[in-house]
Design a protein around this motif. Structure first.
Motif, mmCIF file in Angstrom:
data_model
loop_
_atom_site.group_PDB
_atom_site.id
_atom_site.type_symbol
_atom_site.label_atom_id
_atom_site.label_comp_id
_atom_site.label_asym_id
_atom_site.label_seq_id
_atom_site.Cartn_x
_atom_site.Cartn_y
_atom_site.Cartn_z
ATOM 1 N N THR A 100 73.449 14.721 48.805
ATOM 2 C CA THR A 100 73.050 16.115 48.590
ATOM 3 C C THR A 100 71.828 16.204 47.687
ATOM 4 N N ILE A 126 75.388 17.678 57.647
ATOM 5 C CA ILE A 126 76.180 18.903 57.531
ATOM 6 C C ILE A 126 77.662 18.567 57.459
ATOM 7 N N ALA A 127 78.083 17.638 58.309
ATOM 8 C CA ALA A 127 79.489 17.219 58.292
ATOM 9 C C ALA A 127 79.855 16.623 56.936
ATOM 10 N N SER A 128 78.919 15.912 56.322
ATOM 11 C CA SER A 128 79.168 15.313 55.013
ATOM 12 C C SER A 128 79.436 16.383 53.961
ATOM 13 N N ALA A 129 78.632 17.460 53.998
ATOM 14 C CA ALA A 129 78.826 18.551 53.040
ATOM 15 C C ALA A 129 80.185 19.222 53.248
ATOM 16 N N ILE A 130 80.556 19.422 54.510
ATOM 17 C CA ILE A 130 81.860 20.023 54.812
ATOM 18 C C ILE A 130 82.990 19.111 54.338
ATOM 19 N N ILE A 131 82.822 17.824 54.578
ATOM 20 C CA ILE A 131 83.842 16.849 54.177
ATOM 21 C C ILE A 131 84.015 16.844 52.668
ATOM 22 N N PHE A 164 83.497 19.264 50.627
ATOM 23 C CA PHE A 164 84.224 20.493 50.285
ATOM 24 C C PHE A 164 85.714 20.325 50.559
ATOM 25 N N LEU A 165 86.054 19.782 51.732
ATOM 26 C CA LEU A 165 87.456 19.610 52.096
ATOM 27 C C LEU A 165 88.157 18.613 51.177
ATOM 28 N N THR A 212 82.616 12.161 46.208
ATOM 29 C CA THR A 212 83.570 11.690 47.211
ATOM 30 C C THR A 212 83.924 10.224 46.991
#
Length: 289
Positions: free
Chosen positions: A81, A170-175, A177-178, A240
């Protein structure tokens, strides 16, 4: 814990694969183009931040498990990020990519070292035997193998890598967050106490990390764009990775709380730092070498 041990490594692997898709061998060589900026940023990341974090942990008198969690966070490399934030606020993104790549390699050695020293010093709960050799190998596999695969895909199928780089980011940012949400939910019964214990220290550590990242290079006459890149690289950690080590390898969810808290706070503090730095025109800040 079984869910954490399965899904956290998968999440981290996707994030590191995304990093690899954006890397080439030239990114590692680029350190020669910014020797002063790279060396200063790496020294801050590897030596100064853990020392600074240790001082904060002692000052705040954290419980042993949370103290080790803070040290684990401090030893984690910069997150991907940081590249986005650096781009948004006028930093040298090429330097960010280089620092992230090198930091991720060095973290394979520095994270087990710092974590084991912290566990020994603070006497964390007896179940925490530290990152022994087999677990250190797992850190190696979790960090470097996906990066290497991503770099190989980019080298062999560059057009595909270019198409996939943004979706994976984008998937990394979502991951991320999750992952943070997952840690919060798992520890929801204790979350109020944890926020009281680590909320302020993670905020202070985030602010100090960003300040060190910018002003240490500027003190050595490093250029403003490179200093902004260093600010974001040092101020935005790969939360993470530290959460995965705490929950997936050491199996101590409480140890992941500082990283989960920091993983939320850092987005706001880094954005605030970026807006402040963008308001400082280049004319106000002498150009560095």
């Amino acid at each position: 814990m079984s869910l954490a041990s399965v899904f956290l490594p998968i999440a981290l692997a996707i994030i590191m694969l995304g990093l690899g898709l954006g890397l080439t061998v030239a990114d590692f060589r680029r350190v020669l183009a910014y020797p002063k900026a790279s060396v200063i940023a790496l020294v801050c990341q590897i030596l100064l931040l853990p020392a600074l974090c240790l001082g904060l942990v002692l000052l705040f008198d954290l419980p042993p498990v949370l103290a080790v969690g803070m040290m684990l966070l401090a030893a984690s490399p910069g997150g991907t990020t940081a590249n986005l934030y650096s781009h948004l606020f006028g930093g040298d993104v090429a330097l960010n990519v280089t620092l992230t790549a090198i930091n991720s390699v060095l973290a394979v050695f520095t994270m087990p070292l710092v974590t084991n020293l912290a566990i020994g010093y603070f006497g964390a709960e007896s179940g925490a035997l530290g990152l022994q050799f087999d677990k250190s190998l797992q850190v190696f596999a979790l960090v470097l193998v996906p990066v290497a695969i991503g770099m190989l895909v980019r080298a062999r199928f560059s057009a595909f890598a270019e198409r996939m780089h943004k979706p994976v980011k984008i998937a990394s940012a979502i991951i991320l967050f999750l992952v943070v949400v997952g840690v919060v939910l798992q520890e929801r019964a204790n979350i109020g106490g944890y926020i009281r214990d680590v909320g302020l220290i993670t905020l202070v550590f985030s602010v100090l990390s960003l300040a060190v990242g910018y002003w240490a290079p500027r003190l050595f006459k490093v250029g403003r764009e490179q200093a902004i890149a260093s600010c974001m690289e040092i101020g935005i950690h790969n939360a993470t990775l530290s959460i995965t080590v705490a929950m997936g390898l050491l199996a101590i969810p409480q140890m992941a709380v500082p990283s989960a808290t920091y993983g939320v706070i850092m987005f706001f503090t880094a954005a605030a730092a970026g807006f402040l730095l963008r308001r400082r025109s280049p004319a106000e800040v002498p150009a560095g070498s």
